[in-house]
Design an enzyme around this catalytic site. Sequence first.
Site, PDB file in Angstrom:
ATOM      1  N   GLY A  63      33.767  60.384  34.177  1.00 49.97           N
ATOM      2  CA  GLY A  63      33.115  59.124  33.811  1.00 49.97           C
ATOM      3  C   GLY A  63      33.495  58.112  34.799  1.00 49.97           C
ATOM      4  N   ALA A  64      34.466  58.289  35.526  1.00 50.77           N
ATOM      5  CA  ALA A  64      34.898  57.048  36.483  1.00 50.77           C
ATOM      6  C   ALA A  64      34.002  56.997  37.658  1.00 50.77           C
ATOM      7  CB  ALA A  64      36.187  57.379  37.193  1.00 50.77           C
ATOM      8  N   GLY A 118      51.791  25.363  26.250  1.00 44.00           N
ATOM      9  CA  GLY A 118      51.270  24.984  25.163  1.00 44.00           C
ATOM     10  C   GLY A 118      49.685  25.140  25.144  1.00 44.00           C
ATOM     11  N   GLY A 119      48.856  24.235  24.661  1.00 42.51           N
ATOM     12  CA  GLY A 119      47.380  24.485  24.677  1.00 42.51           C
ATOM     13  C   GLY A 119      46.910  24.445  25.941  1.00 42.51           C
TER      14      GLY A 119
END
Length: 537
Positions: free
Chosen positions: A427-428, A192-193
Amino acid sequence: MSVSEADLRPVPVHGTEPGPDPRTMAVLRRERDALRDRVEAGDPSGVGRQHDLGKRTARERLDRLLDEGSFVELGMFRRRREAGPETEGRRPHTDGVVTGAGTIYGRRVFVYAQDFTILGGSLGAEHARKIHRVMDLALDAGAPLVALNDSGGARIQEGVAALDGYGGIFRRQVAASGVIPQISVVLGPCAGGAAYSPALADFTFMVRGTAKMYLTGPDVIAAVSGERVGHDELGGADVHGGRTGVAAVVHDDEDECLEDVRHLVSLLPGNNLEAPPADPPTGAREDVRPRLAEIVPVEPHRPYDMRDVIGELVDGGDFFEVHEGWAPNVLCALARVDGAVVGIVGNQPMVLAGVLDSDASQKAARFVRFCDAFNIPLVTLVDVPGFMPGTAQEHAGVIRHGAKLLYAYCEATVPRVQVIVRKAYGGAYIVMDSRSIGTDLSLAWPCNEVAVMGAEGAVNVVHRRELRAAADPEARRRELVADYRERLMHPYRSPEEGFVDHVIDPVDTRAALADGLALLRDKRRERPRRKHGNVPL
């Protein structure tokens, strides 16, 4: 309220009247000690069930995590408040969480350990307040916080008060982020939370077989969607260590896990105003490593294990790798070079040829930001053919995720050293801490190739018409590839244009790193004034 005559009676002066019977204080001490012993021993049946599940108790875990005899407990006698019939006989001391402080290798840490033997370790209002207090103390003292999670979740009987308790934990975690190191260890259920707390931590550890973390459990999923799934399959350690990336480190047993937490703490500063703990220099500045010349093949497409390179560069060959099972095409590790702690990011040619993709970019970006927040210099080992091509990656947001890594490096103000081990394409190359985005020192091996793309791909694009018209396309392609390599990809092209500071012999890399880090040790660079940037999350 009326005042009695006894209340107004003067306090006797010392020596004029006999004091309280000393046996009274002795009785009170015995009662306190007996209560403390009962609390520390716990409920025998609950302890037995915990052991039957293959789990240690909260206090046993703290004994293994902290230096012997160093733990100072806070809130041992705290209990949930009376709230009617539902709390009658259900108000155990500690309220299901052990909190306090101790030391790891002599350095102060604050801790809390949820106790599954008490109300399933569920979080209620007093349980939460104890955690809030130890978190506040950790932040005030500027010391790391270690959380041992083993809880059934929010205490349903306490309603919104339990949810409010979780909110207080999350708010404090965010306030402490980048100020003190936060380590979360999942040793049982975390549902859960509660699952957001490990997700907000800097490092999350999980243990196979016992640790389980998810927002909605198998029963809820089955009721809502009809899907049948087991606890481990849904949120076990290997799921979060290999698929989601929530777990930074996965272990097979608790003792090994807690020992690794101790190792991690030994590499981290207490807070963002301190330098990482340094060991004495190891002579790295004169250290020659012949094996480095043998590990990496000159041919750009042949794989090797970047871990072998890291092992030769760091003190004692010892490094602490994080997210080993998630996005393994990039490596992230903490280690020491000449006694100083460094963060290492390296492409891994053994996996997907070391390309960057969405997950690898996120993994490296988070690690770079952590190192920058806590004054840990960065070493980037580059051997990257580019970003992963294809519609799957484009649609998965590789542009946005790649921008996270770009942002992290551009924002980092710690000392940064780049080592181009072999190829660095497109770009790498830029994203892997190139000179253009602010690296302080760029080194390269003699086999380095820095270019927009590999020679074969470049020739196919630039000379496609010529190749179609050639009498012997393959022979002409070989000639053009050789010419492209000679003119645009030779090892000294980038140094000639100032994008690389020095071409070094591979065997001297450890010494060059030690020299470079020593050169940059006193680097100071302040970020421009602003509230905060807008990371491409």
